[in-house]
Write an enzyme that holds these catalytic residues in place. Structure first.
Site, mmCIF file in Angstrom:
data_model
loop_
_atom_site.group_PDB
_atom_site.id
_atom_site.type_symbol
_atom_site.label_atom_id
_atom_site.label_comp_id
_atom_site.label_asym_id
_atom_site.label_seq_id
_atom_site.Cartn_x
_atom_site.Cartn_y
_atom_site.Cartn_z
ATOM 1 N N GLY A 166 38.625 50.035 32.135
ATOM 2 C CA GLY A 166 39.742 49.203 32.985
ATOM 3 C C GLY A 166 39.211 48.514 33.831
ATOM 4 O O GLY A 166 38.200 47.903 33.498
ATOM 5 N N LYS A 185 36.655 52.869 38.491
ATOM 6 C CA LYS A 185 35.105 52.988 38.193
ATOM 7 C C LYS A 185 34.795 53.748 39.669
ATOM 8 O O LYS A 185 35.610 53.626 40.704
ATOM 9 C CB LYS A 185 34.328 51.699 37.753
ATOM 10 C CG LYS A 185 34.262 50.920 38.923
ATOM 11 C CD LYS A 185 33.364 49.780 38.318
ATOM 12 C CE LYS A 185 31.936 50.024 38.441
ATOM 13 N NZ LYS A 185 31.024 49.042 38.232
ATOM 14 N N CYS A 194 39.145 43.016 35.107
ATOM 15 C CA CYS A 194 38.136 42.204 34.237
ATOM 16 C C CYS A 194 38.282 42.408 32.527
ATOM 17 O O CYS A 194 38.809 41.516 31.780
ATOM 18 C CB CYS A 194 36.856 41.944 34.682
ATOM 19 S SG CYS A 194 36.884 40.981 36.169
HETATM 20 P P1 NAD Z 1 40.567 38.581 43.969
HETATM 21 O O1 NAD Z 1 42.265 38.880 43.624
HETATM 22 O O2 NAD Z 1 39.862 39.806 44.592
HETATM 23 O O3 NAD Z 1 40.412 37.615 44.999
HETATM 24 C C1 NAD Z 1 40.895 36.235 44.769
HETATM 25 C C2 NAD Z 1 41.194 35.630 46.314
HETATM 26 O O4 NAD Z 1 41.578 34.078 46.033
HETATM 27 C C3 NAD Z 1 42.175 36.105 47.102
HETATM 28 O O5 NAD Z 1 41.654 36.483 48.218
HETATM 29 C C4 NAD Z 1 43.344 35.261 47.093
HETATM 30 O O6 NAD Z 1 43.927 35.337 48.475
HETATM 31 C C5 NAD Z 1 42.661 34.004 46.956
HETATM 32 N N1 NAD Z 1 43.230 32.610 46.616
HETATM 33 C C6 NAD Z 1 44.313 32.519 45.645
HETATM 34 N N2 NAD Z 1 44.695 31.374 45.677
HETATM 35 C C7 NAD Z 1 43.927 30.714 46.351
HETATM 36 C C8 NAD Z 1 43.945 29.198 46.956
HETATM 37 N N3 NAD Z 1 44.624 28.367 46.266
HETATM 38 N N4 NAD Z 1 43.028 28.963 47.939
HETATM 39 C C9 NAD Z 1 42.188 29.869 48.433
HETATM 40 N N5 NAD Z 1 42.204 31.019 48.001
HETATM 41 C C10 NAD Z 1 43.090 31.344 47.063
HETATM 42 O O7 NAD Z 1 40.052 38.024 42.646
HETATM 43 P P2 NAD Z 1 38.314 38.300 42.098
HETATM 44 O O8 NAD Z 1 38.316 39.852 41.634
HETATM 45 O O9 NAD Z 1 37.340 38.171 43.181
HETATM 46 O O10 NAD Z 1 38.360 37.390 40.821
HETATM 47 C C11 NAD Z 1 38.346 36.127 41.128
HETATM 48 C C12 NAD Z 1 37.755 35.664 39.582
HETATM 49 O O11 NAD Z 1 36.411 36.215 39.617
HETATM 50 C C13 NAD Z 1 38.480 35.959 38.435
HETATM 51 O O12 NAD Z 1 38.389 34.934 37.572
HETATM 52 C C14 NAD Z 1 37.694 36.970 37.824
HETATM 53 O O13 NAD Z 1 37.978 37.414 36.297
HETATM 54 C C15 NAD Z 1 36.354 36.603 37.856
HETATM 55 N N6 NAD Z 1 35.404 37.753 38.312
HETATM 56 C C16 NAD Z 1 35.784 38.935 38.804
HETATM 57 C C17 NAD Z 1 34.944 40.010 38.989
HETATM 58 C C18 NAD Z 1 35.177 41.173 39.773
HETATM 59 O O14 NAD Z 1 34.393 42.017 39.702
HETATM 60 N N7 NAD Z 1 36.305 41.462 40.464
HETATM 61 C C19 NAD Z 1 33.484 39.732 38.438
HETATM 62 C C20 NAD Z 1 33.155 38.707 37.919
HETATM 63 C C21 NAD Z 1 34.059 37.467 37.714
HETATM 64 C C1 UGA Z 2 32.365 43.994 34.556
HETATM 65 C C2 UGA Z 2 30.971 43.632 33.858
HETATM 66 O O1 UGA Z 2 30.220 44.828 33.836
HETATM 67 C C3 UGA Z 2 30.604 42.560 34.993
HETATM 68 O O2 UGA Z 2 29.288 42.251 34.351
HETATM 69 C C4 UGA Z 2 31.348 41.508 35.142
HETATM 70 O O3 UGA Z 2 30.966 40.462 35.944
HETATM 71 C C5 UGA Z 2 32.964 41.971 35.627
HETATM 72 O O4 UGA Z 2 33.459 43.065 34.818
HETATM 73 C C6 UGA Z 2 33.898 41.118 35.714
HETATM 74 O O5 UGA Z 2 33.838 39.957 34.988
HETATM 75 O O6 UGA Z 2 34.710 41.150 36.542
HETATM 76 P P1 UGA Z 2 33.183 45.978 36.412
HETATM 77 O O7 UGA Z 2 34.477 45.712 35.574
HETATM 78 O O8 UGA Z 2 33.312 45.720 37.897
HETATM 79 O O9 UGA Z 2 32.276 44.727 35.746
HETATM 80 O O10 UGA Z 2 32.784 47.307 35.997
HETATM 81 P P2 UGA Z 2 31.961 48.031 34.779
HETATM 82 O O11 UGA Z 2 30.730 48.945 35.290
HETATM 83 O O12 UGA Z 2 31.724 47.072 33.705
HETATM 84 O O13 UGA Z 2 33.133 49.006 34.206
HETATM 85 C C7 UGA Z 2 34.272 48.830 33.493
HETATM 86 C C8 UGA Z 2 34.893 49.527 32.984
HETATM 87 O O14 UGA Z 2 34.435 50.230 31.953
HETATM 88 C C9 UGA Z 2 35.201 50.724 34.189
HETATM 89 O O15 UGA Z 2 36.522 51.323 33.789
HETATM 90 C C10 UGA Z 2 34.376 51.950 33.630
HETATM 91 O O16 UGA Z 2 34.724 53.231 33.889
HETATM 92 C C11 UGA Z 2 34.187 51.567 32.045
HETATM 93 N N1 UGA Z 2 32.779 52.007 31.283
HETATM 94 C C12 UGA Z 2 31.804 51.456 31.665
HETATM 95 C C13 UGA Z 2 32.787 53.070 30.355
HETATM 96 O O17 UGA Z 2 33.991 53.468 30.068
HETATM 97 N N2 UGA Z 2 31.794 53.304 29.764
HETATM 98 C C14 UGA Z 2 30.334 52.791 30.111
HETATM 99 O O18 UGA Z 2 29.454 52.965 29.557
HETATM 100 C C15 UGA Z 2 30.366 51.578 31.196
#
Ligand code: NAD
Ligand code: UGA
Length: 444
Positions: A260, A323, A263
């Site tokens: 879940g 998670k 991402c």
């Molecule tokens: P998030 O929703 O937690 O945060 C996004 C932030 O951007 C919010 O605080 C929002 O208010 C702000 N925002 C929106 N529009 C804006 C604007 N016009 N100007 C300034 N701020 C603005 O999102 P996130 O989880 O940090 O994800 C951001 C990106 O990074 C996504 O593309 C996601 O796929 C990617 N990503 C996320 C993770 C993760 O673990 N969450 C890991 C790797 C990559």
């Molecule tokens: C994942 C990737 O691991 C990161 O490298 C990436 O940057 C990020 O997505 C992103 O692009 O946002 P995240 O979603 O934070 O990170 O967490 P994970 O640890 O990857 O777990 C994702 C999901 O897979 C969770 O629901 C977890 O329970 C599940 N999972 C993970 C499993 O069911 N089995 C596993 O062996 C590992």
């Protein structure tokens, strides 16, 4: 170096803070003024281990600041990162409106007297987005602007974001500009990580391909877990046996309720969509999604078979977050499971160490009671379901738990608990891809 981080969410806040921690001067920008004001006071908008202390210490050291003023950040900083949401749309494509809006705002804020600027996309985007950001600069920035666009995807995991950022496996930098590449390498120099230097499109593809591969690995072991259940084998033993092969590795071979989070589900969809659009379909990923959906359904079916009907059954659920070590419930399988149980009339009580508030929002309108103690959650329950892999669940006192519950039945959707402890305390124990175990007295 002076860095602006536009978007102060999971990625922007944690990566901006870690850039400050290694010595850069960082301004985090967000349109959410309430969030900005709280961060100035050291109040965290999210739960992420070790983050708060780094935010507070780097603010105190003058290396980290928060603002809603994008124009000022663009004036001050040579390198402008974009870390705004890229949510999925109904057809699976990626909603790029946040990226477009920020790009236009940056273009509008640029002035030729500021000198050279680099716009770095850190959000996860479909291939070719970077070149569109470049077009926005050409269209909307004043003439004579000196700017390059770079893709620098982020690989942090929630729950271990700080340590992932400070010790990355690799840093991917995508650009055709040597000047931009040199500056980006200087930014990442303190991290001592291997740098993958590629073109813009390849960097964008690396991110989608990496997340989809990890999701595929999870779905693979989940599909194998179904075979194990049918054959009476043990998926943990199988995962260990195949994972010791270095070419495969044991990581991301944990069978469970499926993946879940904000991402994997959206990125797999986004990759499928862009590949279809490019005429190079990734049908393998459609199967990955199907397996992920089937995994929860198969688990629910086993619970229904055990309890006969769910209506009016008292069900305890441990876990709301998608998670462990996070309060994030976006696309959480635990939330999906609870909603389905409620729809079938079960009386659900839930507990999560950190995601009680976010869980309540995600479950708004569902008749669920969320409590702040794991034993209170299990009080009088006829079944306990483990839905999220929090370590503290495995460390529970199972004798005490047995005394709380009406019936000694546990369904472990994350293969987290120590089977021996659980059965020894008198529970029957059902997990994923393994035989069910029963206490000496037999099945309830
Ligand atoms: P998030 O929703 O937690 O945060 C996004 C932030 O951007 C919010 O605080 C929002 O208010 C702000 N925002 C929106 N529009 C804006 C604007 N016009 N100007 C300034 N701020 C603005 O999102 P996130 O989880 O940090 O994800 C951001 C990106 O990074 C996504 O593309 C996601 O796929 C990617 N990503 C996320 C993770 C993760 O673990 N969450 C890991 C790797 C990559
Ligand atoms: C994942 C990737 O691991 C990161 O490298 C990436 O940057 C990020 O997505 C992103 O692009 O946002 P995240 O979603 O934070 O990170 O967490 P994970 O640890 O990857 O777990 C994702 C999901 O897979 C969770 O629901 C977890 O329970 C599940 N999972 C993970 C499993 O069911 N089995 C596993 O062996 C590992």
């Amino acid at each position: 170096m002076n860095i602006a981080m536009i978007g102060t969410g999971y990625v922007g806040l944690t990566s901006g803070t870690c850039f400050a921690e290694v010595g850069h001067t960082v301004v985090c920008v967000d349109t959410n003024t309430e969030k900005v004001e709280k961060l100035k006071q050291g109040i965290m908008p999210i739960y992420e281990p070790d983050l708060k202390q780094l935010v507070v210490s780097n603010q105190a050291a003058g290396r980290l600041s928060f603002t809603a003023d994008l124009n000022e950040a663009v004036r001050l900083c040579d390198i402008i990162f974009i870390a705004v949401p890229t949510p999925p749309q109904l057809d699976g494509s990626v909603d790029l409106s946040y990226i477009e809006a920020v790009s236009r705002s940056i273009a509008g804020a640029l002035k030729s007297e500021y000198g050279y600027r680099i716009i770095v996309d850190k959000s996860t985007v479909p291939v070719s987005t970077g070149s569109k950001v470049g077009q926005v600069m050409m269209r909307y920035a004043p003439e004579g602007i000196d700017v390059d666009v770079v893709s620098n995807p982020e690989f942090l995991r929630e729950g271990s974001a700080v340590s992932d950022l400070l010790n990355p496996d690799r840093v991917v930098i995508g650009t055709d500009s040597e000047r931009a590449m040199d500056m980006m390498k200087r930014i990442y120099q303190p991290f001592n990580a291997p740098i993958v230097e590629v073109d813009l499109a390849s960097a964008e593809l690396i991110k989608h391909a990496a997340n989809s591969f990890l999701a595929m690995k999870i779905s693979y072991i989940n599909a194998v877990s179904a075979v194990c259940e049918a054959a009476g084998a043990d998926v943990e033993q199988v995962a260990c046996g195949i994972g010791l092969d270095k070419r495969i590795s044991r990581h991301f071979l944990n069978a469970g309720l499926g993946y879940g989070g904000s991402c994997f589900p959206k990125d797999v969809k986004g990759f499928i969509h862009i590949a279809d659009q490019l005429g190079a379909p990734l049908n393998i990923l459609k199967e990955v999604e199907q397996i992920n959906a089937d995994q929860l359904e198969r688990f629910l079916k086993r619970i229904r078979e055990k309890l006969w009907v769910l209506r009016n059954k008292r069900v305890a659920v441990w876990g709301l977050a998608f998670k462990q070590n996070t309060d994030d419930t976006r696309e959480s399988v635990a939330i999906k499971l609870i909603k389905q149980m409620c729809d079938e009339g079960a009386q659900v009580t839930a507990f999560d160490p950190e995601a009680r508030e976010t869980g309540a929002v995600a479950l708004d309108g569902y008749p669920v009671t969320i409590v702040d103690d794991m034993y209170a959650c299990a009080q009088d329950a006829e079944v306990l379901i483990v839905a999220t892999e929090w370590k503290e669940f495995a460390q529970a006192n199972f004798q005490r738990l047995r005394e709380c519950m009406a019936l000694p039945i546990i369904f472990d959707g994350r293969n987290l608990l120590h089977a021996e402890n659980v059965v020894h305390a008198g529970f029957e124990y059902h997990s994923v891809g393994r035989k069910s175990l029963y206490p000496a007295g037999g099945e309830q």
